[in-house]
Design a protein around this motif. Structure first.
Motif, PDB file in Angstrom:
ATOM      1  N   THR A 261       0.818  -1.137  -0.026  1.00 58.05           N
ATOM      2  CA  THR A 261      -0.016   0.032   0.001  1.00 58.05           C
ATOM      3  C   THR A 261       0.925   1.321   0.091  1.00 58.05           C
ATOM      4  O   THR A 261       0.725   2.120  -0.853  1.00 58.05           O
ATOM      5  CB  THR A 261      -0.598   0.037   1.029  1.00 58.05           C
ATOM      6  N   ARG A 262       2.084   1.151   1.003  1.00 61.55           N
ATOM      7  CA  ARG A 262       2.922   2.388   0.970  1.00 61.55           C
ATOM      8  C   ARG A 262       3.373   2.599  -0.339  1.00 61.55           C
ATOM      9  O   ARG A 262       3.511   3.691  -0.750  1.00 61.55           O
ATOM     10  CB  ARG A 262       3.725   2.123   2.292  1.00 61.55           C
ATOM     11  N   HIS A 263       4.074   1.586  -0.860  1.00 59.26           N
ATOM     12  CA  HIS A 263       5.089   1.469  -2.015  1.00 59.26           C
ATOM     13  C   HIS A 263       4.124   2.190  -3.072  1.00 59.26           C
ATOM     14  O   HIS A 263       4.776   2.798  -4.026  1.00 59.26           O
ATOM     15  CB  HIS A 263       5.615   0.196  -2.301  1.00 59.26           C
ATOM     16  N   LEU A 264       3.033   1.666  -3.340  1.00 55.35           N
ATOM     17  CA  LEU A 264       2.171   2.187  -4.641  1.00 55.35           C
ATOM     18  C   LEU A 264       1.435   3.312  -4.264  1.00 55.35           C
ATOM     19  O   LEU A 264       0.577   3.864  -5.213  1.00 55.35           O
ATOM     20  CB  LEU A 264       1.217   0.914  -5.065  1.00 55.35           C
ATOM     21  N   GLY A 265       1.095   3.695  -3.018  1.00 57.07           N
ATOM     22  CA  GLY A 265       0.339   4.944  -2.728  1.00 57.07           C
ATOM     23  C   GLY A 265      -1.026   4.348  -3.108  1.00 57.07           C
ATOM     24  O   GLY A 265      -1.786   5.098  -3.464  1.00 57.07           O
ATOM     25  N   ALA A 266      -1.233   3.090  -2.639  1.00 57.66           N
ATOM     26  CA  ALA A 266      -2.602   2.616  -3.011  1.00 57.66           C
ATOM     27  C   ALA A 266      -3.728   2.868  -2.033  1.00 57.66           C
ATOM     28  O   ALA A 266      -3.440   3.423  -0.914  1.00 57.66           O
ATOM     29  CB  ALA A 266      -2.651   1.000  -3.225  1.00 57.66           C
ATOM     30  N   LYS A 267      -4.845   2.775  -2.260  1.00 63.00           N
ATOM     31  CA  LYS A 267      -6.156   3.196  -1.146  1.00 63.00           C
ATOM     32  C   LYS A 267      -7.030   1.587  -1.371  1.00 63.00           C
ATOM     33  O   LYS A 267      -6.948   0.955  -2.410  1.00 63.00           O
ATOM     34  CB  LYS A 267      -6.927   4.180  -1.334  1.00 63.00           C
ATOM     35  N   ARG A 268      -7.946   1.428  -0.335  1.00 63.19           N
ATOM     36  CA  ARG A 268      -8.658   0.111  -0.396  1.00 63.19           C
ATOM     37  C   ARG A 268     -10.199   0.423  -1.172  1.00 63.19           C
ATOM     38  O   ARG A 268     -10.696   1.693  -1.059  1.00 63.19           O
ATOM     39  CB  ARG A 268      -8.949  -0.103   1.012  1.00 63.19           C
TER      40      ARG A 268
ATOM     41  N   ASN B 160      -9.863  -5.020  -2.201  1.00 64.34           N
ATOM     42  CA  ASN B 160      -8.708  -5.010  -3.101  1.00 64.34           C
ATOM     43  C   ASN B 160      -8.107  -3.824  -2.868  1.00 64.34           C
ATOM     44  O   ASN B 160      -8.565  -2.814  -2.251  1.00 64.34           O
ATOM     45  CB  ASN B 160      -9.462  -4.755  -4.430  1.00 64.34           C
ATOM     46  N   LEU B 161      -6.736  -3.494  -3.225  1.00 64.27           N
ATOM     47  CA  LEU B 161      -6.002  -2.191  -3.139  1.00 64.27           C
ATOM     48  C   LEU B 161      -6.166  -1.862  -4.530  1.00 64.27           C
ATOM     49  O   LEU B 161      -6.005  -2.603  -5.459  1.00 64.27           O
ATOM     50  CB  LEU B 161      -4.773  -2.579  -2.815  1.00 64.27           C
ATOM     51  N   ILE B 162      -6.386  -0.408  -4.563  1.00 60.37           N
ATOM     52  CA  ILE B 162      -6.503   0.412  -5.826  1.00 60.37           C
ATOM     53  C   ILE B 162      -5.279   1.320  -6.175  1.00 60.37           C
ATOM     54  O   ILE B 162      -5.048   2.006  -4.970  1.00 60.37           O
ATOM     55  CB  ILE B 162      -7.931   1.084  -6.025  1.00 60.37           C
ATOM     56  N   ALA B 163      -4.684   1.089  -7.137  1.00 68.82           N
ATOM     57  CA  ALA B 163      -3.466   1.969  -7.334  1.00 68.82           C
ATOM     58  C   ALA B 163      -3.571   2.443  -8.907  1.00 68.82           C
ATOM     59  O   ALA B 163      -4.188   2.029  -9.749  1.00 68.82           O
ATOM     60  CB  ALA B 163      -2.168   1.366  -6.813  1.00 68.82           C
TER      61      ALA B 163
END
Ligand SMILES: [Zn+2]
Length: 342
Positions: A14-21, A27-30
């Protein structure tokens, strides 16, 4: 991977891709790592189902996808987060350890018998060791001696024989002065052109890479867990503070430094050890990561994460040590994730 490790990994991705849920938290969305479209790249983080496995990833814009966790980590440029293969504990001895595939030399675990310094005699009390916390049981379990003024080369040293199958196969001789005292003395001695004091005056006929300190305490098919530390004083401190003197199941052993050799791994494996708790000093982060990776194919590996990196086993209290073993044993992946910056 356990739940804790999975959570750690999700957090790091999450941190690496700057993703959100997404809304359902499945799912993580990035931003897609391939086509760069925002919010089109989904990584599944829900439970495993017939059709979905955790860490499958797909871009709804360019259509590229990956099916496994390791592939995902590779594609997003984080192969460091991949998991080293887990040990198959029921597997027979690994023949590669004995006969490496690349045709290097076989592991030579033969040891020679080493003579202790002339006039060595065992002691059961010593002011220097007392100051370092030694109690009666320690002298019994960890033989140590001096040459008592009869052998100048070893004046002011305490000498620990390294014993293997009952034989002395090496020794560690440590000067009883502190590092500062030795440095001060040596500065003056240098100006006067005199003999320098060495902090260690160990046996030279043997190769320490092939030795383990306290190896005879590891009992074949009885000792399940070994805690691997750097030096003799760490072994003694852990044994005393966890009262392991008569505990054949859990034994502290030293590698004489911040690494482990194939010969040392082989020695532990031949005695049926299944679990290794890596207890190198807290400041040795990269050595710990490296050694954990080397041990992982052969043992279940945990890392004893000492909270204060300036402390070693001798500095820690009984309570500190108990807390490490009850709450701060990390899997190699957890450890790597918690030390990403180092
Ligand atoms: Zn895409």
């Amino acid at each position: 991977m356990n739940k804790h490790e999975t959570d750690f990994l999700i957090e790091e991705i999450t941190r690496h891709l700057g993703a959100k849920r997404d809304g359902g938290n499945k799912n993580l969305i990035a931003r897609c790592p391939y086509c760069g479209k925002e919010d089109k790249y989904g990584i599944y983080i829900g439970k495993e189902t017939l059709r979905k496995k955790p860490f499958m990833a797909h871009c709804f814009s360019c259509g590229r996808s990956t099916l496994t966790r390791d592939k995902l980590l590779e594609e997003i440029g984080r192969p460091d987060l991949m998991i080293t293969p887990t040990a198959d504990l029921s597997a027979p001895l690994n023949a590669n350890l004995l006969f490496p595939l690349d045709n290097e030399e076989e592991i030579d675990d033969t040891l020679g018998i080493v003579e202790l310094p002339d006039f060595y005699r065992q002691v059961y009390t010593h002011p220097y060791l007392k100051a370092r916390g030694f109690v009666y049981d320690d002298y019994e379990q960890f033989p140590v001696g001096i040459t008592a003024g009869l052998n100048r080369r070893y004046d002011d040293y305490v000498i620990f024989p390294v014993i293997d199958s009952g034989d002395v196969v090496g020794y560690v001789a440590r000067h009883t002065w502190s590092k500062e005292e030795i440095d001060n003395y040596n500065r003056k001695a240098k100006r006067a052109g005199e003999y320098q004091i060495r902090r260690f005056n160990n046996s030279t006929q043997n190769d320490f890479v092939k030795l383990l300190y306290n190896y005879d305490a590891v009992i074949e098919d009885e000792t399940d867990t070994v805690i691997l530390v750097e030096g003799i004083f760490d072994v003694v401190a852990i044994t005393r503070k966890l009262e392991l003197y008569d505990n054949p199941h859990f034994v502290a052993v030293a590698t004489f430094g911040k690494k482990v050799s194939q010969a040392q791994i082989y020695k532990l494996q031949t005695k049926g050890v299944r679990t290794v708790v890596l207890g190198f000093d807290g400041d040795a982060v990269s050595a710990i990561k490296q050694t954990a990776t080397e041990l992982s194919p052969y043992f279940e590996v945990f890392i004893a994460d000492i909270a204060d990196p300036t402390k070693d086993w001798q500095d820690l209290t009984d309570t500190d040590i108990f807390e490490i073993f009850s709450g701060r044993l990390r899997s190699p992946l957890e450890y790597k994730l918690s030390k990403l910056q180092e």
